[in-house]
Design an enzyme around this catalytic site. Structure first.
Site, PDB file in Angstrom:
ATOM      1  CB  ILE A  85      36.733  52.210   9.598  1.00 42.76           C
ATOM      2  CG1 ILE A  85      36.807  54.301   9.954  1.00 42.76           C
ATOM      3  CG2 ILE A  85      38.466  52.200   8.711  1.00 42.76           C
ATOM      4  CD1 ILE A  85      38.500  54.755  10.663  1.00 42.76           C
ATOM      5  CG  ASP A  86      35.888  45.923   8.798  1.00 39.71           C
ATOM      6  OD1 ASP A  86      36.037  45.341   8.736  1.00 39.71           O
ATOM      7  OD2 ASP A  86      35.634  45.196   6.624  1.00 39.71           O
ATOM      8  CB  THR A  88      41.351  50.145  11.937  1.00 36.45           C
ATOM      9  OG1 THR A  88      39.689  50.080  12.100  1.00 36.45           O
ATOM     10  CG2 THR A  88      42.192  50.787  12.655  1.00 36.45           C
ATOM     11  CG  ASP A 210      34.224  42.204  11.833  1.00 33.83           C
ATOM     12  OD1 ASP A 210      34.452  43.496  11.576  1.00 33.83           O
ATOM     13  OD2 ASP A 210      34.934  41.635  12.146  1.00 33.83           O
TER      14      ASP A 210
END
Ligand code: IPD
Ligand code: CA
Ligand code: CA
Length: 262
Positions: A85-86, A88, A210
């Site tokens: 999950i980028d 959060t 990322d």
């Protein structure tokens, strides 16, 4: 490459569907990592576990680097780079900019990337030399935007000391550009450069997971992605914009010494 991209996309979609279904049942209990504001939820971990299991079921000899699970060795020369999950914090608050990010590296170079911006139902994909895509539409970043009219995305780290400097740098950038956006997901920000939703992006402190997938999306849309003074994109500073604007933004940032933390 097509096979890698298809597998990455299938897995990113499956993880995204799981996250969307499970988010409403998520416990409020979150753990923190590098600072009290750097959170990880049980679903970050569940997403990465799902992604790892699917990759290894299809390609048992590949390496994996994931934000939550670290490095898994392999012998094939292929490495998957995963942010489960980028964004959060956005995920936690119910904001729309969070994504599942999966990149495929062969012999050290990224060849395929998928960013599934789940709440928006948008899946960005790119394969090396084959363009950047949002669904069936080919993406082209904005060209010939002067710095004074550039909409610039950025983000901030989790440590208060670093943020203080990032605020100083931002205060110096703001008068020279159209405006600033802080979306909360590096991967989504870079896809926004690719889609022409912002003109540029820079940030100190982002990690390889990322930007691995979204950096290829941005590059395949015609943008340049790099660090300061000719370096490749890196944790110290990552910058992205069409050629021309990239150099102008670099020229604005470099004298501000944005790689410092004090
Ligand atoms: C974060 C997001 C954010 C950026 C931070 C990252 P996470 O990732 O990309 O936009 O400003 O530097 O750490 O922690 O949500 O995976
Ligand atoms: Ca991230
Ligand atoms: Ca993450």
């Amino acid at each position: 490459m097509t096979d890698f991209l298809k597998l990455a996309e299938d897995i990113a979609r499956e993880a995204g569907a799981m996250l969307l279904a499970e988010r409403p049942t998520m416990s409020a209990a979150v753990e923190t990592k590098s600072s009290p504001t750097d959170v990880v939820t049980a679903l970050d971990k569940a997403s990465e576990e799902l992604i790892r299991a699917r990759i290894l079921a299809a390609r048992p000899d590949d390496m994996i680097l994931g934000e939550e699970g670290g490095a898994t060795p392999g012998s094939s020369g292929v490495r998957w780079v995963v942010d489960p999950i980028d964004g959060t914090v956005n995920f936690l608050y119910g904001l729309a900019d969070w994504a599942v990010s999966i990149a495929v590296e062969v012999d050290g170079g990224i060849v395929a990337g998928v960013v599934n911006v789940v709440p928006r139902g948008e899946v960005f994909t790119a394969a090396l030399g084959e363009g950047a895509w949002l669904g069936g539409s080919r993406l082209a970043c904005n060209q010939d935007v002067p710095l004074s009219r550039a909409l610039v995305a950025t983000g901030f780290g989790y440590s208060p000391e670093r943020r203080a400097v990032q605020g100083e740098v931002l205060a110096a950038v703001l008068p020279s550009v159209r405006d600033i956006r802080r979306g909360g997901s590096c991967a989504t920000d870079l896809c926004s450069v690719a889609a022409g939703r912002v003109d540029a992006y820079y940030e100190r402190g982002v990690n390889y997971w990322d930007w691995a997938a979204a950096g290829l999306v941005a590059a395949e849309s015609g943008a340049r992605i790099g660090g300061l003074r000719g370096k490749a994109p890196n944790t110290e500073l990552t910058l992205c914009a069409a050629p021309g604007l990239f150099e102008d933004l670099h020229g604005l940032l470099a004298p501000l010494d944005p790689e410092r933390d004090a």
